[in-house]
Motif scaffolding. Structure first.
Motif, PDB file in Angstrom:
ATOM      1  N   ILE A  30       0.819  -1.216   0.000  1.00  0.00           N
ATOM      2  CA  ILE A  30       0.000   0.000   0.000  1.00  0.00           C
ATOM      3  C   ILE A  30       0.852   1.266   0.000  1.00  0.00           C
ATOM      4  N   ALA A  31       2.182   1.126  -0.037  1.00  0.00           N
ATOM      5  CA  ALA A  31       3.059   2.290  -0.124  1.00  0.00           C
ATOM      6  C   ALA A  31       3.219   2.675  -1.594  1.00  0.00           C
ATOM      7  N   ALA A  32       2.844   3.890  -1.939  1.00  0.00           N
ATOM      8  CA  ALA A  32       2.887   4.335  -3.330  1.00  0.00           C
ATOM      9  C   ALA A  32       4.327   4.563  -3.781  1.00  0.00           C
ATOM     10  N   ASP A  70      -1.233   0.468  -7.183  1.00  0.00           N
ATOM     11  CA  ASP A  70      -1.588   1.117  -8.440  1.00  0.00           C
ATOM     12  C   ASP A  70      -2.958   0.610  -8.876  1.00  0.00           C
ATOM     13  N   ALA A  71      -3.923   1.518  -8.985  1.00  0.00           N
ATOM     14  CA  ALA A  71      -5.302   1.122  -9.262  1.00  0.00           C
ATOM     15  C   ALA A  71      -5.438   0.383 -10.587  1.00  0.00           C
ATOM     16  N   VAL A  72      -4.683   0.798 -11.612  1.00  0.00           N
ATOM     17  CA  VAL A  72      -4.757   0.133 -12.922  1.00  0.00           C
ATOM     18  C   VAL A  72      -4.244  -1.294 -12.817  1.00  0.00           C
ATOM     19  N   GLY A  82      -1.003   8.011  -3.049  1.00  0.00           N
ATOM     20  CA  GLY A  82      -1.331   6.737  -2.420  1.00  0.00           C
ATOM     21  C   GLY A  82      -2.754   6.317  -2.722  1.00  0.00           C
ATOM     22  N   LEU A  83      -3.017   5.017  -2.592  1.00  0.00           N
ATOM     23  CA  LEU A  83      -4.369   4.514  -2.794  1.00  0.00           C
ATOM     24  C   LEU A  83      -5.295   5.027  -1.700  1.00  0.00           C
ATOM     25  N   THR A  84      -6.502   5.333  -2.068  1.00  0.00           N
ATOM     26  CA  THR A  84      -7.514   5.690  -1.085  1.00  0.00           C
ATOM     27  C   THR A  84      -8.117   4.411  -0.513  1.00  0.00           C
TER      28      THR A  84
END
Length: 315
Positions: free
Chosen positions: A9-11, A273-275, A17-19
């Protein structure tokens, strides 16, 4: 074959960062796709680009999911065993028996500096301390027998004292009396996941772990060695699962897939990464199953049931 997803979860540098909404949406998609568990990585390393502390995130995810296992990494340097045991016992009640602790055996020198250890810990001391820490946590989880709490208001009995056990641990690094002020776990005790093992850690892991994460390199030899050590420890034929950790594959890259005979399943590492998360659930998982690499489906409600594990774990 079992599937786990390790979600970092670390961008990456320069990225947002992810919500929580994005993380929860991915976990629900993974749940619908039959993934057995999601493992949330966590580190107190600085500077941190992670927006959440892992166990806090698990509590929130437990309220928006129903079946998927929820595992958090938590360092033995950043916590005391009593507080960590209590936290995961509470999470297991909140999630109705779907929680696990990933106890990594790798030391982060920067993390040590954040917890009154500016000089770090000698490697051998770190591993002895980690083993003692894990033993205390498991001992605390066993402190209450399943039917120890009576809640007998009329008789004035909160619990059966014969079914409550003090730990009274006095060791090299810790002194812990116990018991926890949290009831026995719905799945007997939270799942103990171990990762980052040196060869010198394997005997200990074979005695206590419910699930071990191994690297893809020499996976078959490592798998066979761990299973042999488990039998030698007197735990029976199949008391734990071993998953090979792999970077989540891109489509068309399955030719060099690790041998499924060298593990009980796979642990896919995904970035924040959402994608990439959408690609994994929407394209990669179906492609894996098309190639015959698929989860066997969850059985029962608790995480131990998903993995076909009995109650109680190792020593």
């Amino acid at each position: 074959m079992h599937f786990a997803v390790s979600l970092d979860i670390a961008a990456a540098a320069g990225q947002a960062g992810l919500t929580f909404t994005e993380i929860a949406g991915f976990v629900r998609k993974a749940e619908a796709a039959g993934v057995d568990m999601v493992i949330i990585s966590d580190s107190a390393d600085a500077p941190s680009s992670s927006p959440f502390e892992a166990t806090t995130l698990l509590a929130a995810l437990a309220t928006v999911t129903e079946r998927i296992g929820l595992v958090a990494s938590a360092s033995t340097l950043a916590h005391q065993p009593y507080n960590l045991a209590r936290r995961f016992a509470s999470l297991d009640i909140i999630s109705h028996g779907r929680t696990g602790w990933n106890a990594t055996m790798r030391q982060n020198p920067r993390e040590a500096a954040n917890f009154s250890r500016p000089e770090g810990i000698a490697e051998d001391d770190f591993h002895r301390r980690a083993e003692e820490f894990v033993g205390i946590v498991k001992g605390l989880w066993r402190g209450w027998e399943p039917d120890a709490l009576l809640f007998d208001k009329a008789g004035g009995r909160f619990h059966d004292p014969d079914k409550m056990h003090l730990l009274n641990h006095k060791g090299e690094f810790f002194s812990v009396r116990g018991p926890l002020n949290v009831a026995r776990s719905p799945q007997d005790m939270p799942l103990l996941v171990m990762s980052g093992l040196r060869e010198a850690d394997r005997d200990f892991a074979a005695k206590v772990a419910d699930l071990i994460l191994i690297e893809a390199e020499d996976a078959k030899a490592t798998y066979d060695d761990l299973k042999r050590r488990t039998v030698a420890a007197g735990r029976g034929k199949d008391p734990m699962k071993v998953l090979t950790t792999v970077i989540a594959p891109q489509l068309g890259s399955l030719d060099n897939w690790p041998d499924a005979k060298g593990c009980d399943g796979f642990n896919f590492v995904l970035p924040a990464d959402a994608v990439a998360l959408d690609d994994f659930t929407g394209r990669v998982l179906p492609e894996l199953r098309r190639h015959g690499i698929g989860g066997q489906g969850r059985q029962g409600a608790a995480l131990r049931d998903h993995l076909g594990l009995g109650a109680g774990g190792g020593q």
